[in-house]
Design a protein around this motif. Structure first.
Motif, PDB file in Angstrom:
ATOM      1  N   ILE A 158       0.864  -1.187   0.000  1.00  0.00           N
ATOM      2  CA  ILE A 158       0.000   0.000   0.000  1.00  0.00           C
ATOM      3  C   ILE A 158       0.894   1.228   0.000  1.00  0.00           C
ATOM      4  CG2 ILE A 158      -1.668   1.323   1.349  1.00  0.00           C
ATOM      5  CD1 ILE A 158      -2.821  -1.244   2.361  1.00  0.00           C
ATOM      6  N   VAL A 160       0.888   5.443   0.323  1.00  0.00           N
ATOM      7  CA  VAL A 160       0.090   6.575   0.782  1.00  0.00           C
ATOM      8  C   VAL A 160       0.659   7.826   0.147  1.00  0.00           C
ATOM      9  CG1 VAL A 160      -0.748   7.847   2.767  1.00  0.00           C
ATOM     10  CG2 VAL A 160      -0.315   5.413   2.962  1.00  0.00           C
ATOM     11  N   LYS A 192      -4.456  10.128  -0.539  1.00  0.00           N
ATOM     12  CA  LYS A 192      -5.095   8.896  -0.979  1.00  0.00           C
ATOM     13  C   LYS A 192      -4.166   7.708  -0.777  1.00  0.00           C
ATOM     14  CE  LYS A 192      -3.901   8.877  -5.882  1.00  0.00           C
ATOM     15  NZ  LYS A 192      -2.769   9.695  -6.107  1.00  0.00           N
ATOM     16  N   THR A 193      -4.776   6.569  -0.598  1.00  0.00           N
ATOM     17  CA  THR A 193      -3.988   5.354  -0.459  1.00  0.00           C
ATOM     18  C   THR A 193      -4.166   4.517  -1.718  1.00  0.00           C
ATOM     19  OG1 THR A 193      -5.825   4.285   0.622  1.00  0.00           O
ATOM     20  CG2 THR A 193      -4.147   5.218   2.046  1.00  0.00           C
ATOM     21  N   GLU A 250      -1.639   6.802  11.108  1.00  0.00           N
ATOM     22  CA  GLU A 250      -1.660   6.416   9.695  1.00  0.00           C
ATOM     23  C   GLU A 250      -1.333   4.939   9.548  1.00  0.00           C
ATOM     24  OE1 GLU A 250      -0.328  10.685   7.729  1.00  0.00           O
ATOM     25  OE2 GLU A 250       1.074   9.028   7.737  1.00  0.00           O
ATOM     26  N   ILE A 301      -3.464   1.944   7.746  1.00  0.00           N
ATOM     27  CA  ILE A 301      -2.874   1.050   6.748  1.00  0.00           C
ATOM     28  C   ILE A 301      -3.072  -0.407   7.172  1.00  0.00           C
ATOM     29  CG2 ILE A 301      -0.672   0.334   5.728  1.00  0.00           C
ATOM     30  CD1 ILE A 301      -1.593   2.969   4.691  1.00  0.00           C
TER      31      ILE A 301
END
Lengths: 379, 251
Positions: B148, B150, B154-155, B194, B198
């Motif tokens: 993922i 970041v 937006k991710t 954060e 995630i």
């Protein structure tokens, strides 16, 4: 007639530790006497780290250096700058002149500008590409023969050494510690005395020169060379937790680094350095690494899902004997220099004990470590 | 250009290996072979457990320090999954050959790059697991991994090289089939909060609970899976089911 007493074998602690290290460490962590503190075999409590000591400027021939000690892990880091003329760089993309870059740091649409990062870090966004594309930071780690018994003479770099240097390199780029403006050597044709290399804190003479050139509208200012920083680390003595020590040494050495002022001599067409005029690198932030290993009460069973059964201990700053007994390791790099805790890197593998809650708690531990290391490196 | 293809796998592509799999996802294609348990070399031999040897070969050139690092990470993770205590003095060798990686005009594609390739790691992990399953190596659990990135707000799940380059932070997380966090590698600049988000997002991708047969269609309609990324555990299960069904077809 009394029952025969079973024969007892009494072994001294070092022999016990050598023969069965796992039960020995377990025994000290889980003392049988009530009220006794759980200790590790090295006398520390599970959450206790070894005090870090740093000695900057320990090498006389490097541009910057530091010797860092944590217990018996000793690492020397030397930073040496070498000039790389741009005509030696394949696929070199010329930069816009410095004045233009400074004026339009965010609005600039240069090929390397990264919109997101530009907003976050100003003109440094361009720098990240340069540092990476031209390999301006070259870390190398050597584990000296004899620093620990497992390092044999005359073998190619071990997996550990290669892994460590990848981790250091990766972190150097992702933290953006080094400002590429410090590594650029500018040249302004027609400017008085040539382009000064320093990015900021210019002497008055250069500023005047810049004004003159703007009036004349001659050839634009250009980058003629880059400094390449060779960051060499040597483990003099190795007793576990190499990454924390190595990273602290890199940070201390970079903060210590002074590069001589370099300028382009158009008449002789060579780069000239003046050793008397040195300036420090602008190092952004103070990232600090904090590692721990997970010691399990039961070793992994042969089958079934009860891998995480039994107690476990988080051993901070593990030494060499503890590292051989632990599979799961976690390293968190934090930087609290802006007041807020920013995590720069998390590395966790080799087990399933550390989940979300433990990781959160561990970041708190890393913050504490950050304050300790900050005190040491400031001194 | 975003490459967001659904994961694909082919088993048994290498006839002479004990197990093999070719897996492609998010623009990366990796071919894996597994041999084992076989006799270990003297220096790798362990009296109580099998030695897991992971070799990563890049798409071009020979492996450098970056590949060694990937190997070290995969090796320690896979040793957790494989029942290594069942095969003392043995070797289980996993060779991962990157066959293709997404092309990108923006990102400088040097052959030797020292920093870690985050986007590739989940594919390597997934391929290794599939090849181990294909070889029938006894394992404690399977695992699913995802990457993922970041960016500002937006991710991006399964980021492209360009996404990785521009991202503020990049994360790779792997979970075992018992929902334990097996691997967590993150880089960039982020906070605990954060990371928590995630973690949640990755767990949704890796550990989505198996849908019951009847409500499966409904679930898919409700939660619009395209937004949260592919369901990797379901993928692993369904491909293995179809493989077993094909293998037992002769009965």
């Amino acid at each position: 007639m009394s029952a025969p007493t079973p024969p007892t074998v009494s072994l001294s602690a070092p022999i016990f530790a050598k023969l069965t290290p796992h039960p020995f460490l377990l025994r000290t962590l889980r003392p049988s006497e009530p009220g006794a503190k759980p200790l590790r075999t090295n006398g520390r409590t599970p959450a206790e780290t070894r005090p870090l000591r740093a000695n900057p400027s320990s090498l006389s021939h490097a541009h910057g250096s530091a010797l860092v000690r944590a217990g018996d892990t000793t690492v020397v880091c030397g930073v040496r700058g070498e000039l790389l003329p741009v005509d030696r760089i394949p696929q070199f993309r010329p930069l816009p002149p410095r004045s233009a870059t400074a004026a339009a740091a965010t609005g600039d649409d240069g090929p390397q500008t990264i919109p997101d990062a530009a907003a976050a870090a100003g003109g440094a966004a361009i720098g990240r590409g340069e540092l990476k594309d031209y390999d301006l930071l070259v870390p190398n780690i050597e584990l000296a023969t004899g620093s620990a018994p497992q390092f044999l003479p005359g073998v190619p770099p071990t997996t550990l050494a290669q892994t460590l240097s990848t981790r250091v390199c990766s972190l150097l780029h992702s933290t953006r510690m080094v400002d590429v403006e410090d590594l650029r050597v500018w040249y302004k044709p027609g400017g008085a005395g040539g382009g000064d290399s320093s990015g900021d804190g210019d002497v008055t003479m250069t500023t005047e020169g810049a004004h003159d050139a703007e009036g004349q509208e001659e050839e634009p200012e250009r980058v003629v060379a880059y400094w390449v920083l060779y960051i060499d680390l040597l483990f003099v003595s190795f007793d576990g937790n190499p990454f924390d020590a190595a990273w602290a040494a890199v940070v201390a050495a970079l903060r210590d680094t002074q590069l001589p002022a370099a300028r382009w001599d158009p008449d002789r067409e060579i780069l000239v350095c003046s050793p008397a005029d040195k300036r420090r690198l602008n190092i952004r932030g103070l990232p600090v690494a904090c590692s721990a290993a997970v010691f399990l009460e039961k070793e992994l069973s042969e089958s079934g899902a009860d891998a995480a059964e039994g107690r476990h201990w988080l051993l901070m700053d593990p030494d060499r004997s503890e590292e051989t007994l632990c599979r799961e390791v976690v390293t968190v790099v934090v930087d609290c220099s802006d007041g807020e805790t920013r995590i720069k890197s998390i590395e966790k593998h080799g087990g399933t004990v550390i989940g979300r809650e433990l990781m959160r708690g561990f970041v708190g531990v890393a913050e504490k470590r950050w304050r300790e290391v900050k005190e040491v490196l400031k001194a | 250009m975003t490459v967001s293809s659904a994961p694909e796998v082919a088993f048994g592509v290498l006839p002479r290996a004990d197990g093999s799999a070719r897996y492609s996802h998010a623009g990366y294609t990796v071919l894996a072979s597994v041999n084992g348990p076989i006799e270990a070399q003297r220096r790798d031999e362990h009296a109580y457990e099998a030695h897991v040897d992971v070799i990563v070969r890049p798409a071009a050139g020979v492996g450098g320090t970056r590949e060694r690092h990937l190997e070290a990470i995969l090796q320690s993770s896979l040793s957790q999954l494989i029942l290594i205590k069942n095969f003392p003095r043995c070797l289980i060798q996993i060779v991962l050959q990157v066959e293709s990686s997404p092309e990108n005009d923006y990102v400088n594609t040097k052959l030797v790059q020292a920093s870690l390739n985050f986007a590739l790691m989940p594919t390597l992990m997934q391929t290794a697991i599939l090849a181990l399953l294909s070889a029938g190596v006894p394992m404690r659990a399977t695992a699913t991994a995802t990457a993922i990135a970041v960016s500002h707000d937006k991710t991006v799940v399964d980021p492209s090289p360009r996404d990785v380059e521009t991202a503020r932070s990049v994360h790779v997380l792997a979970f075992t089939s018992q929902d334990d966090l097996l691997l967590a590698e993150s880089e960039g600049d982020f906070t605990v909060k954060e990371w928590d988000d995630i973690y949640e997002a990755a767990k949704k991708i890796c550990c989505r609970p198996a849908p019951d047969g009847a409500s499966m269609q409904l679930d898919d309609d409700d939660s619009s899976p395209a937004a949260v990324g592919p369901d990797l555990r379901q993928f692993l299960r369904s491909t293995m089911e179809s493989k077993v069904a094909a293998d037992l077809h002769w009965k």
